[in-house]
Scaffold this motif. Structure first.
Motif, mmCIF file in Angstrom:
data_model
loop_
_atom_site.group_PDB
_atom_site.id
_atom_site.type_symbol
_atom_site.label_atom_id
_atom_site.label_comp_id
_atom_site.label_asym_id
_atom_site.label_seq_id
_atom_site.Cartn_x
_atom_site.Cartn_y
_atom_site.Cartn_z
ATOM 1 N N ARG A 147 -10.624 34.442 -41.539
ATOM 2 C CA ARG A 147 -11.577 33.373 -41.204
ATOM 3 C C ARG A 147 -10.939 32.293 -40.348
ATOM 4 O O ARG A 147 -11.565 31.747 -39.442
ATOM 5 N N LYS A 148 -9.686 31.961 -40.643
ATOM 6 C CA LYS A 148 -9.006 30.890 -39.907
ATOM 7 C C LYS A 148 -8.559 31.345 -38.518
ATOM 8 O O LYS A 148 -8.491 30.541 -37.591
ATOM 9 N N LYS A 184 -3.794 29.733 -32.766
ATOM 10 C CA LYS A 184 -5.172 29.805 -33.289
ATOM 11 C C LYS A 184 -6.057 30.503 -32.265
ATOM 12 O O LYS A 184 -6.162 30.062 -31.120
ATOM 13 N N GLU A 187 -12.821 30.534 -31.340
ATOM 14 C CA GLU A 187 -14.004 30.626 -32.196
ATOM 15 C C GLU A 187 -15.006 31.655 -31.681
ATOM 16 O O GLU A 187 -15.785 32.211 -32.437
ATOM 17 N N ASP A 188 -14.998 31.902 -30.367
ATOM 18 C CA ASP A 188 -15.926 32.898 -29.818
ATOM 19 C C ASP A 188 -15.644 34.279 -30.396
ATOM 20 O O ASP A 188 -16.553 35.104 -30.524
ATOM 21 N N VAL A 190 -14.173 34.739 -33.578
ATOM 22 C CA VAL A 190 -14.454 34.661 -35.017
ATOM 23 C C VAL A 190 -15.959 34.711 -35.284
ATOM 24 O O VAL A 190 -16.408 35.279 -36.282
ATOM 25 N N ARG A 191 -16.754 34.114 -34.381
ATOM 26 C CA ARG A 191 -18.208 34.040 -34.596
ATOM 27 C C ARG A 191 -18.861 35.414 -34.701
ATOM 28 O O ARG A 191 -19.938 35.550 -35.278
#
Length: 274
Positions: A147-148, A184, A187-188, A190-191
């Protein structure tokens, strides 16, 4: 403590108690590797006896989570076996690209490096926005890491080399932001991931997929549990879909073998033909 022989009768009782108390099924895990891991845990945590260890596992939720982390195998890296990812790029993704919604299952995904590798492949193929990557593992602690999307920065040199050998042509560093000693990922990526606990020993099929990857997990199962997991994958895979296993795993002699054809490169990817 002095090493005490872990007899099969004791181990059988312990594993059934774990299943009854916590709902986690390790009964059909391959015994030699399981015994090694348990003995290591008993020694490292300095239990006076096997029964003291058993009482702690059954009675202490915090210690039980530690037990699950130690017993399950969490060894992975991004673009591991680059030739495997080349084959995914060249043959598998083009074959499933016609689906309106591409569903891919990473079973036993560990900390998620291979899920992020797949997300990058999909992004470069222009398929990420209509794909869902289901990332599942028996161990909730490793799923938090997925998730992270944060990994040690020191691994990025190796991951970048793997990526290039797999056919990647972009600057790998564009996919993550470096801060201190961590990387890290965006987010694109992870989404498009659906992250959830799933136990291959006890849980059922939950969707229909075009591609299922379960690499280097079945080697820790006995033959019965291997066949049970493979039947679960077969129940979850569309005809024409693909199943990918680890380098030491095979469909040969399995109950589903007749329904699959291995891709010619012998890189442990099978197409479901019936």
């Amino acid at each position: 403590m002095q090493q005490v022989e872990m007899k099969d009768e004791w181990l059988d009782g312990f594993l059934h108690d774990v299943l009854e108390t916590h709902g986690y099924n390790f009964v059909n895990y391959a015994r030699p590797s399981l015994k090694r891991r348990l003995n290591r845990l008993v020694t490292l945590d300095r239990f006076a006896s096997l029964d003291a260890f058993k009482a702690k596992v059954l009675g202490d939720e915090t210690y039980f989570r530690h037990f699950v982390e130690e017993v399950t195998v969490n060894v992975t890296e991004m673009f591991r076996d680059p030739a495997f990812y080349q084959l995914l790029r060249k043959e598998v993704l083009p074959a499933i690209a016609q689906a309106p919604l591409i569903r891919i299952w990473h079973a036993g995904c560990s900390t998620g490096e291979e899920v992020f590798s797949m997300a990058i492949l999909l992004k470069e193929a222009g398929l990420l926005q209509r794909s869902l990557l289901y990332a599942t593992d028996i161990n909730p602690a490793v799923l938090e890491k997925v998730r992270k999307g944060i990994f040690p920065l020191r691994f990025m040199k190796q991951y970048s080399e793997n990526y290039i050998q797999s056919g990647g042509t972009q600057d790998f560093s564009q996919y993550y932001t470096a801060k201190y000693d961590l990387a890290k990922f965006g987010e694109d990526l992870v989404r498009r991931m659906v992250i959830s606990p799933h136990n291959l020993a006890t849980d059922r099929s939950f969707n229909e997929f075009q591609l299922i990857l379960c690499r280097n997990v079945l080697i820790y199962f006995d033959k019965d549990l291997q066949n049970k997991a493979l039947q679960l994958f077969d129940d979850s895979l569309e005809t024409g879909g693909f199943l990918a296993l680890g380098t030491k795993e095979s469909l040969r002699y399995s109950t589903i073998a007749a329904k699959y054809r291995q891709l010619p490169q012998r890189l442990r990817i099978w197409k479901k033909i019936s």
